[in-house]
Design a protein around this motif. Structure first.
Motif, PDB file in Angstrom:
ATOM      1  N   SER A   1       1.045  -7.966  -4.298  1.00 20.23           N
ATOM      2  CA  SER A   1       1.679  -7.380  -3.122  1.00 20.23           C
ATOM      3  C   SER A   1       2.416  -8.436  -2.300  1.00 20.23           C
ATOM      4  O   SER A   1       3.557  -8.223  -1.880  1.00 20.23           O
ATOM      5  CB  SER A   1       0.611  -6.690  -2.264  1.00 20.23           C
ATOM      6  OG  SER A   1       1.157  -6.234  -1.053  1.00 20.23           O
ATOM      7  N   THR A   2       1.771  -9.588  -2.069  1.00 21.94           N
ATOM      8  CA  THR A   2       2.406 -10.637  -1.272  1.00 21.94           C
ATOM      9  C   THR A   2       3.598 -11.239  -2.006  1.00 21.94           C
ATOM     10  O   THR A   2       4.607 -11.599  -1.386  1.00 21.94           O
ATOM     11  CB  THR A   2       1.388 -11.733  -0.912  1.00 21.94           C
ATOM     12  OG1 THR A   2       0.249 -11.132  -0.295  1.00 21.94           O
ATOM     13  CG2 THR A   2       1.995 -12.749   0.037  1.00 21.94           C
TER      14      THR A   2
ATOM     15  N   SER B   1       5.580  -9.628  -3.933  1.00 20.87           N
ATOM     16  CA  SER B   1       6.663  -8.675  -3.722  1.00 20.87           C
ATOM     17  C   SER B   1       7.277  -8.864  -2.336  1.00 20.87           C
ATOM     18  O   SER B   1       8.504  -8.802  -2.174  1.00 20.87           O
ATOM     19  CB  SER B   1       6.128  -7.244  -3.867  1.00 20.87           C
ATOM     20  OG  SER B   1       7.099  -6.296  -3.476  1.00 20.87           O
ATOM     21  N   LYS B   2       6.438  -9.108  -1.327  1.00 20.27           N
ATOM     22  CA  LYS B   2       6.952  -9.347   0.027  1.00 20.27           C
ATOM     23  C   LYS B   2       7.873 -10.564   0.050  1.00 20.27           C
ATOM     24  O   LYS B   2       8.908 -10.554   0.722  1.00 20.27           O
ATOM     25  CB  LYS B   2       5.790  -9.567   1.002  1.00 20.27           C
ATOM     26  CG  LYS B   2       5.029  -8.316   1.405  1.00 20.27           C
ATOM     27  CD  LYS B   2       4.031  -8.644   2.491  1.00 20.27           C
ATOM     28  CE  LYS B   2       3.058  -7.494   2.737  1.00 20.27           C
ATOM     29  NZ  LYS B   2       3.713  -6.258   3.170  1.00 20.27           N
TER      30      LYS B   2
ATOM     31  N   ARG C   1      11.293  -9.608  -1.349  1.00 25.08           N
ATOM     32  CA  ARG C   1      12.071  -8.799  -0.402  1.00 25.08           C
ATOM     33  C   ARG C   1      12.453  -9.596   0.840  1.00 25.08           C
ATOM     34  O   ARG C   1      13.515  -9.397   1.425  1.00 25.08           O
ATOM     35  CB  ARG C   1      11.265  -7.549  -0.020  1.00 25.08           C
ATOM     36  CG  ARG C   1      11.162  -6.539  -1.173  1.00 25.08           C
ATOM     37  CD  ARG C   1      10.364  -5.317  -0.795  1.00 25.08           C
ATOM     38  NE  ARG C   1       8.952  -5.630  -0.650  1.00 25.08           N
ATOM     39  CZ  ARG C   1       8.178  -5.197   0.346  1.00 25.08           C
ATOM     40  NH1 ARG C   1       8.699  -4.454   1.299  1.00 25.08           N
ATOM     41  NH2 ARG C   1       6.902  -5.505   0.376  1.00 25.08           N
ATOM     42  N   LEU C   2      11.584 -10.526   1.220  1.00 20.15           N
ATOM     43  CA  LEU C   2      11.873 -11.387   2.362  1.00 20.15           C
ATOM     44  C   LEU C   2      13.091 -12.255   2.089  1.00 20.15           C
ATOM     45  O   LEU C   2      13.969 -12.416   2.955  1.00 20.15           O
ATOM     46  CB  LEU C   2      10.651 -12.258   2.659  1.00 20.15           C
ATOM     47  CG  LEU C   2      10.820 -13.404   3.656  1.00 20.15           C
ATOM     48  CD1 LEU C   2      11.236 -12.876   5.023  1.00 20.15           C
ATOM     49  CD2 LEU C   2       9.533 -14.206   3.752  1.00 20.15           C
TER      50      LEU C   2
ATOM     51  N   LEU D   1       8.925  -4.942   6.806  1.00 20.30           N
ATOM     52  CA  LEU D   1       8.573  -5.553   5.515  1.00 20.30           C
ATOM     53  C   LEU D   1       7.129  -6.068   5.523  1.00 20.30           C
ATOM     54  O   LEU D   1       6.383  -5.906   4.544  1.00 20.30           O
ATOM     55  CB  LEU D   1       9.557  -6.698   5.224  1.00 20.30           C
ATOM     56  CG  LEU D   1       9.473  -7.447   3.905  1.00 20.30           C
ATOM     57  CD1 LEU D   1      10.837  -8.072   3.597  1.00 20.30           C
ATOM     58  CD2 LEU D   1       8.443  -8.555   3.926  1.00 20.30           C
ATOM     59  N   LEU D   2       6.718  -6.673   6.637  1.00 22.27           N
ATOM     60  CA  LEU D   2       5.368  -7.217   6.717  1.00 22.27           C
ATOM     61  C   LEU D   2       4.314  -6.111   6.712  1.00 22.27           C
ATOM     62  O   LEU D   2       3.268  -6.236   6.090  1.00 22.27           O
ATOM     63  CB  LEU D   2       5.216  -8.065   7.994  1.00 22.27           C
ATOM     64  CG  LEU D   2       5.970  -9.393   8.020  1.00 22.27           C
ATOM     65  CD1 LEU D   2       5.935  -9.979   9.414  1.00 22.27           C
ATOM     66  CD2 LEU D   2       5.386 -10.364   7.006  1.00 22.27           C
TER      67      LEU D   2
ATOM     68  N   ASN E   1       4.618  -2.854   5.648  1.00 15.40           N
ATOM     69  CA  ASN E   1       4.632  -1.913   4.520  1.00 15.40           C
ATOM     70  C   ASN E   1       4.754  -2.649   3.184  1.00 15.40           C
ATOM     71  O   ASN E   1       5.528  -3.578   3.040  1.00 15.40           O
ATOM     72  CB  ASN E   1       5.804  -0.941   4.674  1.00 15.40           C
ATOM     73  CG  ASN E   1       5.682  -0.105   5.942  1.00 15.40           C
ATOM     74  OD1 ASN E   1       4.658   0.508   6.188  1.00 15.40           O
ATOM     75  ND2 ASN E   1       6.724  -0.112   6.753  1.00 15.40           N
ATOM     76  N   ASP E   2       3.980  -2.166   2.212  1.00 20.32           N
ATOM     77  CA  ASP E   2       4.066  -2.709   0.863  1.00 20.32           C
ATOM     78  C   ASP E   2       5.231  -2.094   0.114  1.00 20.32           C
ATOM     79  O   ASP E   2       5.665  -0.967   0.416  1.00 20.32           O
ATOM     80  CB  ASP E   2       2.766  -2.422   0.089  1.00 20.32           C
ATOM     81  CG  ASP E   2       1.621  -3.302   0.551  1.00 20.32           C
ATOM     82  OD1 ASP E   2       1.888  -4.424   0.979  1.00 20.32           O
ATOM     83  OD2 ASP E   2       0.466  -2.848   0.468  1.00 20.32           O
ATOM     84  N   ASP E   3       5.717  -2.818  -0.874  1.00 13.63           N
ATOM     85  CA  ASP E   3       6.709  -2.272  -1.802  1.00 13.63           C
ATOM     86  C   ASP E   3       6.036  -1.136  -2.562  1.00 13.63           C
ATOM     87  O   ASP E   3       4.979  -1.327  -3.157  1.00 13.63           O
ATOM     88  CB  ASP E   3       7.145  -3.371  -2.781  1.00 13.63           C
ATOM     89  CG  ASP E   3       8.270  -2.923  -3.700  1.00 13.63           C
ATOM     90  OD1 ASP E   3       8.445  -1.713  -3.877  1.00 13.63           O
ATOM     91  OD2 ASP E   3       8.929  -3.791  -4.269  1.00 13.63           O
TER      92      ASP E   3
END
Length: 364
Positions: A268-269, A271-272, A275-276, A356-357, A359-361
């Motif tokens: 999950s992180t 993915s963040k 996207r970040l 973004l922080l 919500n998860d992808d």
């Protein structure tokens, strides 16, 4: 034979490692998967141009989730709003911010010492509770329903007993071992919670120690594992599986739970981070097209915290108040930021970063 009763102090809590086999084929397969996800997260975090973006945000998300496991509930919005100044924060938010401080101070300590010790645990718990924490001395400590006084579990009792079990826990956490570091972390977490060395703060301290053990073992270079979010989403399973180790020696299910927590939150992180980086490039383009002569450091300011103050831009970009104000208002007019009046101060919110922080992808 397990010599344990819920209402009796578990002074016979066995030392680690357990006699039962914990690295079965199933666990080894899960360990490989969790290690791969954690390694990918570690590499991506290390490759970031500005690592403060993660170090300022992931520990706060971890603080919120870990505090919520203990029914200390605050919002992500409140945490980030008060991250730089907690004066006006409510008690739950201040306690969660203390968790963030404890995690980062624990990270510094382990980076210096190279090991996780009983003193590390005491220092971490003291920061969480904002007062010097010593080993538990109370006679009435139990885990269960405080109204009915019905115990689900009663930890070891007596300072000498607790000191001995904590010393054995420290030795297990740092002695050479053939166990995979992730498996060792899972076993050590159970043992710490079973010892329950402090009057309060054991759960939060234990979850910080998980991250610090992975740092000390070389699996993480920065404290960016946000595994409490997995636990808060499966809180009943967390406590049930912990208790099953005590009651039934169900080590394999417990280790599986912890390995999946590492795997899922690493993914999950990661993915963040992806996207970040996309969002940072977009904001960089917006800055270059909407603000003439903007300092490149402005991008860092906007992403080191989702909430930005005029003073932050002045300090990091070395510009005057009128210039900093002009830049931020231009970004508000372009929809890049939202602004909010709080007392006499204006906060500028990087709302896409905040979203973004939180919500998860959906694909993870």
């Amino acid at each position: 034979m397990i010599s344990w009763r819920p209402e009796s102090p578990y002074n016979e809590l066995p030392p680690l490692p357990p006699k039962a086999e914990v690295e079965s084929k199933r666990i080894l397969k899960l360990t490989v998967e969790a290690r791969a996800s954690l390694a990918s997260l570690d590499q991506a975090a290390a490759a970031m141009t500005n690592p403060q973006v993660l170090l300022n945000t992931i520990p706060l998300l971890e603080a919120q989730a870990s505090s919520e496991v203990e029914n200390i509930v605050t919002t992500t919005d409140d945490l980030f709003r008060h991250a730089q100044d907690e004066t006006a924060a409510d008690p739950a938010t201040r306690e969660a911010l203390s968790y963030r401080t404890a995690l980062l101070e624990g990270f510094k300590s382990v980076s210096d010492r190279g090991i996780v010790t009983s003193n590390t645990a005491m220092e971490v718990c003291s920061i969480i509770k904002k007062h010097r924490t010593d080993l538990r001395t109370g006679e009435g400590t139990f885990i269960g329903d405080p109204a009915t006084r019905k115990a689900v579990y009663t930890p070891p009792r007596g300072r000498t007993v607790i000191e001995g079990k904590l010393a054995a826990w420290e030795n297990f956490a740092n002695a050479p071992s053939e166990l995979d570091p992730l498996v060792r972390m899972a076993l050590a977490h159970y043992q710490f919670e079973a010892i329950h060395p402090f009057d309060d703060g054991n759960g939060r301290t234990g979850r910080i120690l998980n991250v610090l053990m992975l740092v000390s073992s070389g699996l993480l270079r920065q404290p960016v594992l946000h595994h409490s979010k997995y636990i808060i989403g499966r809180k009943t399973d967390y406590y049930d599986t912990l208790l099953a180790v005590t009651a039934e020696e169900s080590w394999e299910d417990w280790v599986e739970y912890m390995l999946e927590a590492v795997r899922a939150t690493s993914t999950s992180t990661l993915s963040k981070i992806g996207r970040l980086q996309t969002l940072q490039n977009d904001v960089k383009d917006w800055i270059s097209t909407s603000i003439s002569g903007a300092h490149i450091a402005l991008l860092d300011v906007l992403f080191e915290q989702p909430y930005c103050r005029i003073s932050n831009v002045m300090e990091q970009c070395h510009v005057s108040r009128p210039t900093a104000t002009k830049w931020l208002k231009a970004l508000v007019q372009n929809g890049v930021l939202h602004d909010m009046q709080v007392g006499r101060e204006i906060l500028f919110i990087n709302w896409r970063f905040m979203d973004l922080l939180i919500n998860d992808d959906p694909e993870t």
